[in-house]
Write an enzyme that holds these catalytic residues in place. Structure first.
Site, PDB file in Angstrom:
ATOM      1  N   ASN A 195      15.031  63.096  34.357  1.00 50.14           N
ATOM      2  CA  ASN A 195      14.475  63.336  35.866  1.00 50.14           C
ATOM      3  C   ASN A 195      15.668  63.916  36.776  1.00 50.14           C
ATOM      4  O   ASN A 195      15.623  64.691  37.765  1.00 50.14           O
ATOM      5  CB  ASN A 195      14.043  62.080  36.456  1.00 50.14           C
ATOM      6  CG  ASN A 195      13.607  62.232  37.821  1.00 50.14           C
ATOM      7  OD1 ASN A 195      12.587  62.827  38.526  1.00 50.14           O
ATOM      8  ND2 ASN A 195      14.359  61.491  38.683  1.00 50.14           N
ATOM      9  N   LYS A 214      14.994  75.145  36.174  1.00 47.16           N
ATOM     10  CA  LYS A 214      13.715  74.326  35.774  1.00 47.16           C
ATOM     11  C   LYS A 214      12.875  75.283  34.791  1.00 47.16           C
ATOM     12  O   LYS A 214      12.243  74.783  33.987  1.00 47.16           O
ATOM     13  CB  LYS A 214      12.977  74.063  37.120  1.00 47.16           C
ATOM     14  CG  LYS A 214      13.675  73.150  38.154  1.00 47.16           C
ATOM     15  CD  LYS A 214      14.003  71.941  37.315  1.00 47.16           C
ATOM     16  CE  LYS A 214      14.422  70.627  38.211  1.00 47.16           C
ATOM     17  NZ  LYS A 214      14.458  69.399  37.626  1.00 47.16           N
ATOM     18  N   ARG A 268      16.090  56.567  42.791  1.00 44.51           N
ATOM     19  CA  ARG A 268      15.291  56.803  44.263  1.00 44.51           C
ATOM     20  C   ARG A 268      14.249  57.714  43.902  1.00 44.51           C
ATOM     21  O   ARG A 268      14.134  58.456  42.666  1.00 44.51           O
ATOM     22  CB  ARG A 268      16.236  57.324  45.227  1.00 44.51           C
ATOM     23  CG  ARG A 268      16.671  58.503  45.205  1.00 44.51           C
ATOM     24  CD  ARG A 268      17.355  59.156  46.326  1.00 44.51           C
ATOM     25  NE  ARG A 268      18.203  60.357  46.102  1.00 44.51           N
ATOM     26  CZ  ARG A 268      18.657  60.941  47.174  1.00 44.51           C
ATOM     27  NH1 ARG A 268      18.666  60.658  48.225  1.00 44.51           N
ATOM     28  NH2 ARG A 268      19.121  62.215  46.832  1.00 44.51           N
ATOM     29  N   SER A 273       9.619  71.788  37.423  1.00 47.44           N
ATOM     30  CA  SER A 273       9.214  71.952  38.740  1.00 47.44           C
ATOM     31  C   SER A 273       8.168  73.261  38.663  1.00 47.44           C
ATOM     32  O   SER A 273       8.629  74.015  37.732  1.00 47.44           O
ATOM     33  CB  SER A 273      10.321  72.347  39.787  1.00 47.44           C
ATOM     34  OG  SER A 273       9.976  72.794  41.081  1.00 47.44           O
ATOM     35  N   ALA A 313      15.699  78.864  38.200  1.00 46.58           N
ATOM     36  CA  ALA A 313      16.079  79.168  36.944  1.00 46.58           C
ATOM     37  C   ALA A 313      16.415  78.080  35.881  1.00 46.58           C
ATOM     38  O   ALA A 313      16.059  78.273  34.675  1.00 46.58           O
ATOM     39  CB  ALA A 313      17.186  80.031  37.093  1.00 46.58           C
ATOM     40  N   TYR A 359      17.866  76.856  40.991  1.00 48.20           N
ATOM     41  CA  TYR A 359      17.220  75.765  40.919  1.00 48.20           C
ATOM     42  C   TYR A 359      15.826  76.070  39.997  1.00 48.20           C
ATOM     43  O   TYR A 359      15.575  75.660  38.974  1.00 48.20           O
ATOM     44  CB  TYR A 359      16.691  75.110  42.185  1.00 48.20           C
ATOM     45  CG  TYR A 359      15.686  73.708  41.884  1.00 48.20           C
ATOM     46  CD1 TYR A 359      16.385  72.811  41.662  1.00 48.20           C
ATOM     47  CD2 TYR A 359      14.632  74.039  42.134  1.00 48.20           C
ATOM     48  CE1 TYR A 359      15.584  71.572  41.680  1.00 48.20           C
ATOM     49  CE2 TYR A 359      13.478  72.805  41.914  1.00 48.20           C
ATOM     50  CZ  TYR A 359      14.264  71.759  41.859  1.00 48.20           C
ATOM     51  OH  TYR A 359      13.404  70.636  41.797  1.00 48.20           O
ATOM     52  N   GLY A 415      18.162  59.730  37.006  1.00 51.89           N
ATOM     53  CA  GLY A 415      17.907  60.041  38.237  1.00 51.89           C
ATOM     54  C   GLY A 415      16.981  58.917  38.965  1.00 51.89           C
ATOM     55  O   GLY A 415      16.135  59.290  39.751  1.00 51.89           O
ATOM     56  N   ALA A 416      16.848  57.903  38.369  1.00 50.22           N
ATOM     57  CA  ALA A 416      15.988  56.793  38.801  1.00 50.22           C
ATOM     58  C   ALA A 416      16.400  55.856  39.889  1.00 50.22           C
ATOM     59  O   ALA A 416      15.706  54.973  40.012  1.00 50.22           O
ATOM     60  CB  ALA A 416      15.630  56.026  37.449  1.00 50.22           C
ATOM     61  N   VAL A 431      24.941  63.001  34.466  1.00 53.57           N
ATOM     62  CA  VAL A 431      24.311  63.782  33.230  1.00 53.57           C
ATOM     63  C   VAL A 431      24.993  64.996  32.891  1.00 53.57           C
ATOM     64  O   VAL A 431      24.679  65.498  31.819  1.00 53.57           O
ATOM     65  CB  VAL A 431      22.763  63.761  33.398  1.00 53.57           C
ATOM     66  CG1 VAL A 431      22.020  62.464  33.790  1.00 53.57           C
ATOM     67  CG2 VAL A 431      22.569  64.921  34.612  1.00 53.57           C
TER      68      VAL A 431
END
Length: 251
Positions: free
Chosen positions: A90, A159, A15, A142, A157, A155, A12-13, A64
């Site tokens: 990420n 993380k 941005r 997060s 859950a 989300y 996820g690099a 991914v």
């Protein structure tokens, strides 16, 4: 140059936090594989990092959530730069809305990218790390995974699952010289925070007011903590969960 001679892969690099992490690792001397689902973003981010820091980089493409694509991306990165010494998971997605308004298709996508994707990418690099007797793995979770976040139930859950995965894996691989730690950003100036503002400006404003430092983080402020965990200065840290939230959560 604490990471001179090491190879990092950041998912996820293209941005946001991921791009900032790639930059921070390169600034410390690492060669960096910039992985993103968007091939153009990956290539552009990789070129920008190489231009700023004079390190070797490569842009690789993978969703991914797809195991074959992940394995191919890891092989491409290794062929270009060498085996992965530092992995930063990420890549993540979210849909900000009330749980009762969300759909099964949205749940499946969030779970497959955020949780299964983290597991899949980790598995793809782990055998090599074990064989070499060294490695650094950093998950980006997060604070939503620690305390929950309205409008981000699934989300949160996923993380929380990433945090638990990191702790359990750290116990298994410590004897191989591999550390696994998790960084939990609070509100950060990224596209995801923009989704929160679009969903509810009132929620966004209340969140910012609740942060003791009275502002969201910049991606580079998250990246600095991630880069530290990749260095030998953090060699005795494993299984830890670090909040970088401006004091919003103190867990």
């Amino acid at each position: 140059m604490e990471l001179q001679g090491r190879v990092a892969m950041v998912t996820g690099a293209g941005r946001g936090i991921g791009a900032a992490v790639a930059d921070a690792l390169a600034a410390r001397g690492a060669a960096v594989a910039v992985c993103d689902v968007n091939s153009e973003a990956a290539a552009e981010s990789a070129a920008a990092v190489a231009g700023r820091h004079g390190v070797r980089t490569v842009g690789v493409t993978a969703d991914v959530s797809e195991g074959a694509a992940v394995r191919a991306a890891v092989e491409t990165a290794a062929a270009a730069l060498g085996p992965v010494d530092v992995l930063v998971n990420n890549a993540a997605v979210d849909v900000v809305k009330r749980f009762v308004d969300s759909t099964e298709e949205e749940w499946d996508r969030i779970i497959s990218v955020n949780l299964r994707g983290t597991i899949t990418v980790t598995r793809a690099v782990l055998d090599g790390m074990i064989a070499r007797g060294t490695g650094r793995i950093v998950h980006i979770a997060s604070d939503a995974g620690r305390v929950g976040s309205s409008g981000e139930v699934v989300y949160s859950a996923t993380k929380g699952g990433v945090i638990a995965f990191g702790k359990a894996l750290a116990r298994e691989v410590a004897r191989h010289g591999i550390t696994v730690n998790t960084v939990c950003p609070g509100p950060t100036d990224t596209a995801l925070l923009g989704q929160v503002a679009e969903y509810s400006q009132k929620m966004y404003d209340a969140t910012i007011r609740a942060i003791p430092l009275r502002r969201p983080a910049e991606p580079a402020e998250i990246a600095g903590v991630v880069a530290f965990l990749a260095t030998d200065a953090a060699a005795y840290m494993t299984g830890q969960t670090l909040s970088v939230s401006g004091g919003l959560t103190m867990v």
